[in-house]
Design a protein around this motif. Structure first.
Motif, PDB file in Angstrom:
ATOM      1  N   LEU A 149       0.821   9.638  -2.062  1.00  0.00           N
ATOM      2  CA  LEU A 149       0.153  10.546  -1.126  1.00  0.00           C
ATOM      3  C   LEU A 149       0.437  10.191   0.336  1.00  0.00           C
ATOM      4  CD1 LEU A 149      -3.308  11.007  -2.888  1.00  0.00           C
ATOM      5  CD2 LEU A 149      -1.463  12.698  -2.680  1.00  0.00           C
ATOM      6  N   GLY A 150       1.148   9.093   0.569  1.00  0.00           N
ATOM      7  CA  GLY A 150       1.520   8.731   1.929  1.00  0.00           C
ATOM      8  C   GLY A 150       0.621   7.716   2.599  1.00  0.00           C
ATOM      9  N   VAL A 151      -0.262   7.085   1.854  1.00  0.00           N
ATOM     10  CA  VAL A 151      -1.138   6.059   2.419  1.00  0.00           C
ATOM     11  C   VAL A 151      -0.355   4.751   2.483  1.00  0.00           C
ATOM     12  CG1 VAL A 151      -3.302   4.800   2.115  1.00  0.00           C
ATOM     13  CG2 VAL A 151      -3.163   7.218   1.439  1.00  0.00           C
ATOM     14  N   GLY A 152      -0.553   3.992   3.538  1.00  0.00           N
ATOM     15  CA  GLY A 152       0.110   2.696   3.665  1.00  0.00           C
ATOM     16  C   GLY A 152       1.533   2.808   4.167  1.00  0.00           C
ATOM     17  N   ILE A 153       2.307   1.738   3.912  1.00  0.00           N
ATOM     18  CA  ILE A 153       3.713   1.697   4.341  1.00  0.00           C
ATOM     19  C   ILE A 153       4.513   2.735   3.557  1.00  0.00           C
ATOM     20  CG2 ILE A 153       5.814   0.294   4.407  1.00  0.00           C
ATOM     21  CD1 ILE A 153       4.033  -2.167   4.648  1.00  0.00           C
ATOM     22  N   GLN A 154       5.321   3.501   4.269  1.00  0.00           N
ATOM     23  CA  GLN A 154       6.134   4.528   3.612  1.00  0.00           C
ATOM     24  C   GLN A 154       7.601   4.209   3.726  1.00  0.00           C
ATOM     25  OE1 GLN A 154       4.818   7.238   1.710  1.00  0.00           O
ATOM     26  NE2 GLN A 154       3.219   5.736   1.962  1.00  0.00           N
ATOM     27  N   GLY A 172       3.616   0.381  -5.431  1.00  0.00           N
ATOM     28  CA  GLY A 172       2.418   1.147  -5.100  1.00  0.00           C
ATOM     29  C   GLY A 172       2.041   0.944  -3.652  1.00  0.00           C
ATOM     30  N   LEU A 173       0.772   1.147  -3.368  1.00  0.00           N
ATOM     31  CA  LEU A 173       0.269   1.059  -2.004  1.00  0.00           C
ATOM     32  C   LEU A 173       0.491  -0.328  -1.415  1.00  0.00           C
ATOM     33  CD1 LEU A 173      -1.458   2.247   0.352  1.00  0.00           C
ATOM     34  CD2 LEU A 173      -3.437   1.304  -0.836  1.00  0.00           C
ATOM     35  N   HIS A 174       1.068  -0.348  -0.220  1.00  0.00           N
ATOM     36  CA  HIS A 174       1.180  -1.565   0.583  1.00  0.00           C
ATOM     37  C   HIS A 174       0.624  -1.241   1.956  1.00  0.00           C
ATOM     38  CE1 HIS A 174       3.498  -4.154  -2.083  1.00  0.00           C
ATOM     39  NE2 HIS A 174       4.128  -3.065  -2.468  1.00  0.00           N
ATOM     40  N   MET A 175      -0.271  -2.078   2.419  1.00  0.00           N
ATOM     41  CA  MET A 175      -0.894  -1.852   3.721  1.00  0.00           C
ATOM     42  C   MET A 175       0.037  -2.350   4.827  1.00  0.00           C
ATOM     43  SD  MET A 175      -3.521  -0.291   2.782  1.00  0.00           S
ATOM     44  CE  MET A 175      -4.483  -0.153   4.266  1.00  0.00           C
ATOM     45  N   GLY A 215       4.430   8.926 -14.728  1.00  0.00           N
ATOM     46  CA  GLY A 215       4.949  10.039 -13.938  1.00  0.00           C
ATOM     47  C   GLY A 215       5.297   9.701 -12.502  1.00  0.00           C
ATOM     48  N   LEU A 216       4.669   8.673 -11.947  1.00  0.00           N
ATOM     49  CA  LEU A 216       4.821   8.414 -10.513  1.00  0.00           C
ATOM     50  C   LEU A 216       5.487   7.086 -10.145  1.00  0.00           C
ATOM     51  CD1 LEU A 216       1.306   9.676  -9.328  1.00  0.00           C
ATOM     52  CD2 LEU A 216       3.485  10.914  -9.241  1.00  0.00           C
ATOM     53  N   ALA A 217       5.480   6.128 -11.035  1.00  0.00           N
ATOM     54  CA  ALA A 217       6.018   4.799 -10.702  1.00  0.00           C
ATOM     55  C   ALA A 217       7.482   4.691 -11.094  1.00  0.00           C
ATOM     56  CB  ALA A 217       5.195   3.725 -11.412  1.00  0.00           C
ATOM     57  N   PRO A 218       8.232   3.864 -10.425  1.00  0.00           N
ATOM     58  CA  PRO A 218       7.861   2.936  -9.365  1.00  0.00           C
ATOM     59  C   PRO A 218       7.852   3.627  -8.001  1.00  0.00           C
ATOM     60  CG  PRO A 218      10.167   2.644  -9.864  1.00  0.00           C
ATOM     61  CD  PRO A 218       9.636   3.689 -10.817  1.00  0.00           C
ATOM     62  N   CYS A 219       7.194   2.987  -7.065  1.00  0.00           N
ATOM     63  CA  CYS A 219       7.125   3.508  -5.704  1.00  0.00           C
ATOM     64  C   CYS A 219       8.144   2.776  -4.831  1.00  0.00           C
ATOM     65  CB  CYS A 219       5.730   3.291  -5.132  1.00  0.00           C
ATOM     66  SG  CYS A 219       4.464   4.207  -6.012  1.00  0.00           S
ATOM     67  N   ASN A 220       8.634   3.485  -3.860  1.00  0.00           N
ATOM     68  CA  ASN A 220       9.587   2.942  -2.903  1.00  0.00           C
ATOM     69  C   ASN A 220       8.917   2.957  -1.533  1.00  0.00           C
ATOM     70  OD1 ASN A 220      12.051   1.876  -2.234  1.00  0.00           O
ATOM     71  ND2 ASN A 220      13.211   3.721  -2.582  1.00  0.00           N
ATOM     72  N   ASN A 221       9.318   2.068  -0.654  1.00  0.00           N
ATOM     73  CA  ASN A 221       8.836   2.136   0.723  1.00  0.00           C
ATOM     74  C   ASN A 221       9.878   1.528   1.657  1.00  0.00           C
ATOM     75  OD1 ASN A 221       8.338  -0.742   1.092  1.00  0.00           O
ATOM     76  ND2 ASN A 221       6.518  -0.486  -0.187  1.00  0.00           N
ATOM     77  N   LEU A 268      -4.138   4.106  -9.414  1.00  0.00           N
ATOM     78  CA  LEU A 268      -4.669   4.616  -8.142  1.00  0.00           C
ATOM     79  C   LEU A 268      -3.834   4.144  -6.957  1.00  0.00           C
ATOM     80  CD1 LEU A 268      -8.499   4.231  -8.775  1.00  0.00           C
ATOM     81  CD2 LEU A 268      -7.180   6.364  -8.667  1.00  0.00           C
ATOM     82  N   LEU A 269      -3.340   2.921  -7.000  1.00  0.00           N
ATOM     83  CA  LEU A 269      -2.492   2.416  -5.922  1.00  0.00           C
ATOM     84  C   LEU A 269      -1.156   3.157  -5.869  1.00  0.00           C
ATOM     85  CD1 LEU A 269      -3.257  -1.389  -6.274  1.00  0.00           C
ATOM     86  CD2 LEU A 269      -4.079   0.164  -4.486  1.00  0.00           C
ATOM     87  N   VAL A 270      -0.638   3.523  -7.028  1.00  0.00           N
ATOM     88  CA  VAL A 270       0.595   4.320  -7.080  1.00  0.00           C
ATOM     89  C   VAL A 270       0.334   5.715  -6.518  1.00  0.00           C
ATOM     90  CG1 VAL A 270       2.223   5.437  -8.662  1.00  0.00           C
ATOM     91  CG2 VAL A 270       1.677   3.015  -8.948  1.00  0.00           C
ATOM     92  N   VAL A 271      -0.777   6.323  -6.913  1.00  0.00           N
ATOM     93  CA  VAL A 271      -1.125   7.656  -6.405  1.00  0.00           C
ATOM     94  C   VAL A 271      -1.290   7.621  -4.889  1.00  0.00           C
ATOM     95  CG1 VAL A 271      -2.947   9.422  -6.377  1.00  0.00           C
ATOM     96  CG2 VAL A 271      -2.134   8.504  -8.558  1.00  0.00           C
ATOM     97  N   LEU A 272      -2.002   6.625  -4.379  1.00  0.00           N
ATOM     98  CA  LEU A 272      -2.192   6.526  -2.925  1.00  0.00           C
ATOM     99  C   LEU A 272      -0.862   6.375  -2.192  1.00  0.00           C
ATOM    100  CD1 LEU A 272      -5.363   4.234  -2.749  1.00  0.00           C
ATOM    101  CD2 LEU A 272      -5.199   6.654  -2.101  1.00  0.00           C
ATOM    102  N   ALA A 273       0.036   5.578  -2.742  1.00  0.00           N
ATOM    103  CA  ALA A 273       1.360   5.415  -2.120  1.00  0.00           C
ATOM    104  C   ALA A 273       2.107   6.742  -2.116  1.00  0.00           C
ATOM    105  CB  ALA A 273       2.166   4.352  -2.860  1.00  0.00           C
TER     106      ALA A 273
END
Length: 185
Positions: free
Chosen positions: A180-185, A68-71, A116-122, A173-178
């Motif tokens: 959406l392009g918030v944080g480290i991509q 998910g979201l990573h700052m 539907g959205l996880a896991p997130c990659n960056n 919410l952290l997965v959704v934010l990630a």
């Protein structure tokens, strides 16, 4: 930390190509342990320790698979984590008197989003397509277990279930934010 990684390479525990990954992994573990301690202490200043511990354990349990979201910086990560924690703790307080149907709807929506959205990659993690498929399966297994426990607790200990529902909602919410392009991509 560099010495530790070099020793791991020399001992044949990792390949040279895994050096960056191990460094990231070690930094995450150290940051997580220190951050976890700070979050527990900060949360316990204003909210029951049981809420704080259960919230953070729920987050760790799910986020370790969903990502998910990573700052981008350690400082922004800690500030965002504190804000997120306080927001979650206020939500727990508000939802304590909510109807069972409201709690189930929140849980269902969070589950759907994570499925539907996880896991997130960056850029710091670098999961391959195959690794993402394996991780998705792990997310689904962990989420099924988690939701089963939450549903049982809704009947047996609703206040505990509320805390776990808020933790899952925060992960969603952290997965959704990630995504959406918030944080480290």
């Amino acid at each position: 930390m560099e010495r530790l990684i070099e020793k791991a390479i020399q001992a044949g525990l990792i390949d040279e190509g895994q050096k960056e990954w191990l460094l990231y992994w070690l930094q995450c573990r150290i940051m997580n342990a220190g951050g976890f301690f700070i979050l527990i202490c900060a949360g316990a200043l204003f909210f029951p320790l049981s809420w704080v511990l259960l919230l953070n354990l729920g987050l760790v349990f799910l986020r370790s698979k969903t990502n998910g979201l990573h700052m981008p910086t350690k400082r922004s990560c800690m500030v965002f984590s504190l804000l997120c924690e306080y927001g979650c703790l206020f939500a727990i307080q508000i939802l304590q008197t909510s109807a069972l149907t409201v709690l189930i709807m929140i849980l269902a929506l969070s589950t759907i989003l994570i499925c539907g959205l996880a896991p997130c990659n960056n850029s710091a993690v670098h999961y391959s397509h195959e690794e993402l498929k394996v991780m998705h399966k792990a997310v689904m297994q962990r989420l099924c277990l988690y939701d089963l426990v939450v549903l049982i607790l809704l009947l047996q200990a609703p206040s505990v279930a509320v805390t776990l529902i808020v933790a899952e909602t925060a992960v969603a919410l952290l997965v959704v934010l990630a995504k959406l392009g918030v944080g480290i991509q």
